[in-house]
Design a protein around this motif. Sequence first.
Motif, PDB file in Angstrom:
ATOM      1  N   TRP A 192       5.829   1.460  41.682  1.00  0.00           N
ATOM      2  CA  TRP A 192       6.844   0.911  41.916  1.00  0.00           C
ATOM      3  C   TRP A 192       7.768   0.649  43.163  1.00  0.00           C
ATOM      4  O   TRP A 192       8.635   0.339  42.975  1.00  0.00           O
ATOM      5  CB  TRP A 192       7.592   0.580  40.594  1.00  0.00           C
ATOM      6  CG  TRP A 192       8.442   2.327  40.336  1.00  0.00           C
ATOM      7  CD1 TRP A 192       9.395   2.654  40.834  1.00  0.00           C
ATOM      8  CD2 TRP A 192       7.802   3.145  39.807  1.00  0.00           C
ATOM      9  NE1 TRP A 192       9.275   3.855  40.405  1.00  0.00           N
ATOM     10  CE2 TRP A 192       8.335   3.637  39.562  1.00  0.00           C
ATOM     11  CE3 TRP A 192       5.882   3.061  39.371  1.00  0.00           C
ATOM     12  CZ2 TRP A 192       7.698   5.492  38.531  1.00  0.00           C
ATOM     13  CZ3 TRP A 192       5.385   4.546  38.645  1.00  0.00           C
ATOM     14  CH2 TRP A 192       6.200   5.660  38.957  1.00  0.00           C
ATOM     15  N   HIS A 193       7.737   1.471  43.812  1.00  0.00           N
ATOM     16  CA  HIS A 193       8.619   2.365  44.811  1.00  0.00           C
ATOM     17  C   HIS A 193       8.015   0.414  46.049  1.00  0.00           C
ATOM     18  O   HIS A 193       9.961   0.829  46.272  1.00  0.00           O
ATOM     19  CB  HIS A 193       7.801   3.383  46.079  1.00  0.00           C
ATOM     20  CG  HIS A 193       7.941   3.996  46.717  1.00  0.00           C
ATOM     21  ND1 HIS A 193       9.736   4.716  46.938  1.00  0.00           N
ATOM     22  CD2 HIS A 193       7.840   3.675  48.500  1.00  0.00           C
ATOM     23  CE1 HIS A 193      10.010   4.780  48.031  1.00  0.00           C
ATOM     24  NE2 HIS A 193       8.886   4.472  48.900  1.00  0.00           N
ATOM     25  N   GLN A 194       7.338   0.056  45.861  1.00  0.00           N
ATOM     26  CA  GLN A 194       7.637  -0.881  47.357  1.00  0.00           C
ATOM     27  C   GLN A 194       8.684  -2.332  46.291  1.00  0.00           C
ATOM     28  O   GLN A 194       8.634  -3.199  47.428  1.00  0.00           O
ATOM     29  CB  GLN A 194       6.110  -1.775  47.323  1.00  0.00           C
ATOM     30  CG  GLN A 194       5.748  -1.761  45.781  1.00  0.00           C
ATOM     31  CD  GLN A 194       4.244  -2.773  45.894  1.00  0.00           C
ATOM     32  OE1 GLN A 194       4.278  -3.722  47.370  1.00  0.00           O
ATOM     33  NE2 GLN A 194       2.969  -2.345  46.047  1.00  0.00           N
ATOM     34  N   TRP A 195       9.202  -1.813  45.524  1.00  0.00           N
ATOM     35  CA  TRP A 195       9.776  -2.998  44.779  1.00  0.00           C
ATOM     36  C   TRP A 195      10.864  -2.670  44.179  1.00  0.00           C
ATOM     37  O   TRP A 195      11.977  -3.249  43.874  1.00  0.00           O
ATOM     38  CB  TRP A 195       9.690  -3.565  43.470  1.00  0.00           C
ATOM     39  CG  TRP A 195       8.283  -4.859  43.640  1.00  0.00           C
ATOM     40  CD1 TRP A 195       8.889  -6.472  43.760  1.00  0.00           C
ATOM     41  CD2 TRP A 195       6.639  -4.461  43.404  1.00  0.00           C
ATOM     42  NE1 TRP A 195       7.165  -6.643  43.527  1.00  0.00           N
ATOM     43  CE2 TRP A 195       6.311  -5.731  43.317  1.00  0.00           C
ATOM     44  CE3 TRP A 195       6.171  -3.562  43.025  1.00  0.00           C
ATOM     45  CZ2 TRP A 195       4.883  -6.582  43.727  1.00  0.00           C
ATOM     46  CZ3 TRP A 195       5.029  -3.022  42.544  1.00  0.00           C
ATOM     47  CH2 TRP A 195       3.963  -5.015  43.061  1.00  0.00           C
ATOM     48  N   ARG A 196      11.327  -1.285  44.429  1.00  0.00           N
ATOM     49  CA  ARG A 196      12.511  -0.481  44.685  1.00  0.00           C
ATOM     50  C   ARG A 196      13.971  -1.792  45.191  1.00  0.00           C
ATOM     51  O   ARG A 196      15.160  -0.925  44.747  1.00  0.00           O
ATOM     52  CB  ARG A 196      12.799   0.809  44.989  1.00  0.00           C
ATOM     53  CG  ARG A 196      12.283   0.829  46.739  1.00  0.00           C
ATOM     54  CD  ARG A 196      12.356   2.101  46.820  1.00  0.00           C
ATOM     55  NE  ARG A 196      12.303   2.781  48.921  1.00  0.00           N
ATOM     56  CZ  ARG A 196      11.849   1.682  49.126  1.00  0.00           C
ATOM     57  NH1 ARG A 196      10.683   1.598  49.461  1.00  0.00           N
ATOM     58  NH2 ARG A 196      11.869   2.481  50.470  1.00  0.00           N
ATOM     59  N   ASP A 197      13.676  -2.614  46.087  1.00  0.00           N
ATOM     60  CA  ASP A 197      14.796  -2.877  46.485  1.00  0.00           C
ATOM     61  C   ASP A 197      15.879  -3.959  45.626  1.00  0.00           C
ATOM     62  O   ASP A 197      16.157  -4.581  46.076  1.00  0.00           O
ATOM     63  CB  ASP A 197      14.996  -3.326  48.271  1.00  0.00           C
ATOM     64  CG  ASP A 197      13.285  -4.722  47.490  1.00  0.00           C
ATOM     65  OD1 ASP A 197      12.634  -4.138  47.613  1.00  0.00           O
ATOM     66  OD2 ASP A 197      13.483  -6.161  48.120  1.00  0.00           O
ATOM     67  N   ALA A 198      14.494  -4.641  44.790  1.00  0.00           N
ATOM     68  CA  ALA A 198      15.358  -5.579  44.200  1.00  0.00           C
ATOM     69  C   ALA A 198      14.823  -5.116  42.515  1.00  0.00           C
ATOM     70  O   ALA A 198      15.187  -6.048  41.091  1.00  0.00           O
ATOM     71  CB  ALA A 198      14.156  -6.581  43.981  1.00  0.00           C
TER      72      ALA A 198
END
Length: 278
Positions: free
Chosen positions: A88-94
């Motif tokens: 989920w690291h790649q979605w942490r901005d959301a």
Amino acid sequence: MRPRSGPTVEHRILAVRLRLLRERAGVSLAAAAQALQAHPATVRRIERAETGLDARQVRVLLDRYGVPAADAEPIIAGLGAASLPGWWHQWRDAMEPWQQEVIGMESSAGLVRTWHPGLVPELLRTPAYAAALDRVLHPDGDPARRERRVELLRERQRRLSSRGARLWALIPAAALHTRVGDQRVMDEQREALAEAVHSPHVTVQVVPLDHPPHPLTGVPPLHLLRVSAPEIGDRAILETPGVRVDIVDDPDAVMNHSMRIDAACAAAPRPGTPFPVL
């Protein structure tokens, strides 16, 4: 600044093992910190999986605890996997900060039990339903960030299904009457629910509108996560939308929530009962 990705279950397990090894060796936090030439808070953060794992620090701690080489080496070998960022690291901005901990646990859970007092539970929502609800909850939100949140939800659902994890949802019929989006969105959501119940890993119970009160009546959204690792206890997540999210790990408190959802499910119509006609 972007939030740090939450710890994976592998990271949590290793952190718990380090704490247990220290306690079994009779070493205090202060003594462990002295071995690291650090503050006791550093050791506490390591044991709570609140900081990254450093191979040198782990070796120093294992040596201080008198762990034999044969037992220490598997722990050291597991550092690589435990230190990797979660998917989920790649979605942490959301993501909200609390979501990182919840999704980290959810990603290794063998059983997810969920209750929502007025909406279709998150892990059963269609993309259109999720997007329509997001527009209501974040009317001034960035459409691109909204799409990212929907993408993240779809990936959570996909991974839960691919792992064969069990999802047990208790839904009041009011959730099927609360219109989110237009009629097309609701029809699609209802069809998705009807299809989901045919999965061997999904159980859905719907509480009729004329059903008497049950142990979860009036309770905010509640989720129970069970990870099949002895080092990690069950977690209960209580949501108060727009206010806070409480992540409960106290065994007695989690057991209390589990007993309430057990009783509510026992009082509800049996799984497989047709959904009420709208």
